[in-house]
Design a protein around this motif. Sequence first.
Motif, mmCIF file in Angstrom:
data_model
loop_
_atom_site.group_PDB
_atom_site.id
_atom_site.type_symbol
_atom_site.label_atom_id
_atom_site.label_comp_id
_atom_site.label_asym_id
_atom_site.label_seq_id
_atom_site.Cartn_x
_atom_site.Cartn_y
_atom_site.Cartn_z
ATOM 1 N N PRO A 1 25.170 45.444 40.603
ATOM 2 C CA PRO A 1 25.725 46.799 40.495
ATOM 3 C C PRO A 1 25.527 47.384 39.098
ATOM 4 C CG PRO A 1 27.302 45.269 41.484
ATOM 5 C CD PRO A 1 26.191 44.438 40.939
ATOM 6 N N ASN A 2 25.057 48.617 39.038
ATOM 7 C CA ASN A 2 24.950 49.297 37.746
ATOM 8 C C ASN A 2 26.317 49.706 37.232
ATOM 9 O OD1 ASN A 2 22.122 49.135 37.617
ATOM 10 N ND2 ASN A 2 21.884 50.991 38.862
ATOM 11 N N ASP A 3 27.230 49.994 38.137
ATOM 12 C CA ASP A 3 28.588 50.392 37.779
ATOM 13 C C ASP A 3 29.532 49.267 38.192
ATOM 14 O OD1 ASP A 3 31.044 51.511 37.342
ATOM 15 O OD2 ASP A 3 30.670 53.340 38.499
ATOM 16 N N ARG A 4 29.988 48.489 37.216
ATOM 17 C CA ARG A 4 30.826 47.347 37.542
ATOM 18 C C ARG A 4 32.157 47.773 38.156
ATOM 19 N NH1 ARG A 4 31.342 42.858 32.978
ATOM 20 N NH2 ARG A 4 29.075 43.047 33.179
ATOM 21 N N ALA A 5 32.595 48.992 37.857
ATOM 22 C CA ALA A 5 33.856 49.479 38.430
ATOM 23 C C ALA A 5 33.775 49.532 39.955
ATOM 24 C CB ALA A 5 34.197 50.853 37.868
ATOM 25 N N LYS A 6 32.599 49.881 40.490
ATOM 26 C CA LYS A 6 32.432 49.912 41.941
ATOM 27 C C LYS A 6 32.563 48.510 42.522
ATOM 28 C CE LYS A 6 29.495 54.043 42.128
ATOM 29 N NZ LYS A 6 28.169 54.591 42.539
ATOM 30 N N LEU A 7 32.037 47.534 41.810
ATOM 31 C CA LEU A 7 32.172 46.153 42.268
ATOM 32 C C LEU A 7 33.642 45.753 42.274
ATOM 33 C CD1 LEU A 7 30.951 43.410 43.080
ATOM 34 C CD2 LEU A 7 30.749 42.885 40.636
ATOM 35 N N HIS A 8 34.387 46.122 41.230
ATOM 36 C CA HIS A 8 35.803 45.768 41.153
ATOM 37 C C HIS A 8 36.600 46.392 42.295
ATOM 38 C CE1 HIS A 8 35.481 44.907 36.537
ATOM 39 N NE2 HIS A 8 34.822 44.041 37.285
ATOM 40 N N VAL A 9 36.291 47.645 42.621
ATOM 41 C CA VAL A 9 36.961 48.302 43.750
ATOM 42 C C VAL A 9 36.670 47.557 45.044
ATOM 43 C CG1 VAL A 9 37.003 50.390 45.169
ATOM 44 C CG2 VAL A 9 37.042 50.585 42.675
ATOM 45 N N ASN A 10 35.418 47.153 45.220
ATOM 46 C CA ASN A 10 35.026 46.425 46.423
ATOM 47 C C ASN A 10 35.710 45.068 46.493
ATOM 48 O OD1 ASN A 10 33.312 46.285 48.839
ATOM 49 N ND2 ASN A 10 32.263 44.632 47.767
ATOM 50 N N LEU A 11 35.823 44.394 45.347
ATOM 51 C CA LEU A 11 36.471 43.086 45.319
ATOM 52 C C LEU A 11 37.961 43.201 45.644
ATOM 53 C CD1 LEU A 11 34.800 41.511 42.147
ATOM 54 C CD2 LEU A 11 34.350 40.947 44.546
ATOM 55 N N GLU A 12 38.613 44.243 45.137
ATOM 56 C CA GLU A 12 40.031 44.446 45.431
ATOM 57 C C GLU A 12 40.241 44.731 46.924
ATOM 58 O OE1 GLU A 12 43.852 47.147 43.937
ATOM 59 O OE2 GLU A 12 41.883 47.372 42.991
ATOM 60 N N ARG A 13 39.395 45.579 47.478
ATOM 61 C CA ARG A 13 39.500 45.893 48.905
ATOM 62 C C ARG A 13 39.245 44.637 49.743
ATOM 63 N NH1 ARG A 13 36.394 49.954 48.891
ATOM 64 N NH2 ARG A 13 34.433 48.845 49.290
ATOM 65 N N ARG A 14 38.255 43.851 49.342
ATOM 66 C CA ARG A 14 37.925 42.644 50.104
ATOM 67 C C ARG A 14 39.053 41.626 50.049
ATOM 68 N NH1 ARG A 14 33.022 38.435 48.803
ATOM 69 N NH2 ARG A 14 34.382 38.080 47.024
ATOM 70 N N PHE A 15 39.664 41.449 48.873
ATOM 71 C CA PHE A 15 40.744 40.465 48.780
ATOM 72 C C PHE A 15 41.952 40.897 49.598
ATOM 73 C CE2 PHE A 15 44.401 38.386 46.668
ATOM 74 C CZ PHE A 15 44.025 37.068 46.912
ATOM 75 N N ASP A 16 42.262 42.188 49.574
ATOM 76 C CA ASP A 16 43.376 42.668 50.396
ATOM 77 C C ASP A 16 43.086 42.469 51.884
ATOM 78 O OD1 ASP A 16 44.972 43.380 48.270
ATOM 79 O OD2 ASP A 16 44.258 45.449 48.200
ATOM 80 N N GLN A 17 41.824 42.617 52.273
ATOM 81 C CA GLN A 17 41.451 42.351 53.661
ATOM 82 C C GLN A 17 41.617 40.867 53.986
ATOM 83 O OE1 GLN A 17 37.442 43.904 53.837
ATOM 84 N NE2 GLN A 17 38.126 45.982 54.348
ATOM 85 N N MET A 18 41.289 40.005 53.025
ATOM 86 C CA MET A 18 41.482 38.567 53.223
ATOM 87 C C MET A 18 42.960 38.251 53.446
ATOM 88 S SD MET A 18 38.982 36.937 50.314
ATOM 89 C CE MET A 18 37.184 37.013 50.445
ATOM 90 N N LEU A 19 43.820 38.884 52.657
ATOM 91 C CA LEU A 19 45.253 38.653 52.800
ATOM 92 C C LEU A 19 45.740 39.115 54.171
ATOM 93 C CD1 LEU A 19 46.519 39.723 49.254
ATOM 94 C CD2 LEU A 19 46.435 37.399 50.179
ATOM 95 N N SER A 20 45.295 40.287 54.591
ATOM 96 C CA SER A 20 45.728 40.813 55.894
ATOM 97 C C SER A 20 45.112 40.040 57.054
ATOM 98 C CB SER A 20 45.373 42.297 56.008
ATOM 99 O OG SER A 20 43.972 42.492 55.963
#
Length: 336
Positions: free
Chosen positions: A222-241
């Motif tokens: 990713p050129n924009d690491r912030a986009k990766l961080h958003v994706n990682l947060e969304r993915r982890f919350d999906q893992m929890l749910s």
Amino acid sequence: MQTESYVQPALAQINPPILCIVGPTGAGKTHLAMSLAEHAKSIGATIELISMDSALVYRGLDIGSAKPTQLEQATVIHHLIDILDPTEVYSAAKFANDAKQLCEEIRTRGNIPIVVGGTMLYWRAWAHGLSSLPPANAEIRERLDTQGKVLGWPAMHAQLMLVDPITAARLMPNDSQRVQRALEVYEITGKPMSTLLADSPSEDGREGSDIPEWINLVSLEPNDRAKLHVNLERRFDQMLSSGLIEEVERLRANPALHPDLPAIRSVGYRQVWEYLAGQIDYDQMRYKALAATRQLGKRQLTWLRAIAGRNTFDPFNPIELNAALDYCKQTLAQAG
């Protein structure tokens, strides 16, 4: 003294090169590989995926490792997934030899091997071999574990800084697994791990940073690491749910498992284990898991950017992601 060894693969003359898809956690490596597999079927080719991921080897670590779904595994042959119990240990040298053998077997069947994953120590071992580091010493490791629990791993990291400042500088103070291993290597050999690695031709910063001619490396960065961080947060919350906490509860029900095992030290699992043990609350667990995941992604990107000659694509840019798929399709055409 026995050493963990790896035989350099005799694949330099193989044409075309083996496609390897890498990238930080959450960059979409599995999605790209599955899209490529679908295309392969449309042209009458068959690919087999070789997982280059230190968490996917373990049975029972499904949700938190973002393991390919049962449908994905039924659609495309996956190797080196669910091959060990969480009580067991898998090494970079073992992966390198397994991957080499699998590539040969897959090509013998007339199919196309593709290596996919982000465990960069596995990449280094497969592509360049490993220096002769000593195997684990159970007695020393147990003693270091005890010291780490009493003193705390930042204090152990400070001890490492005194004997091996080069290795200590690249490790996080709370990275207990790697700090422990570096201290263990020093105790066994009397030499810093950084010195042993520097003595290996594959670690001299020249050969080790290049891509062997028998590998075609595609890196999703990713050129924009912030986009990766958003994706990682969304993915982890999906893992929890999706039941990550319940998954770790099942693991905790096994009396043979404990938090010092490599499997349980995996990002996400360690933090949920601490939460279920009552050491941290839910919000702390989520915060620590996300921080550890971001740190993992940062380390992976740092490693990747040191590799000369890789083909890079931004997975969060639709145009570049399509370009990555088109590039991989071209490699399939050459392989056919």
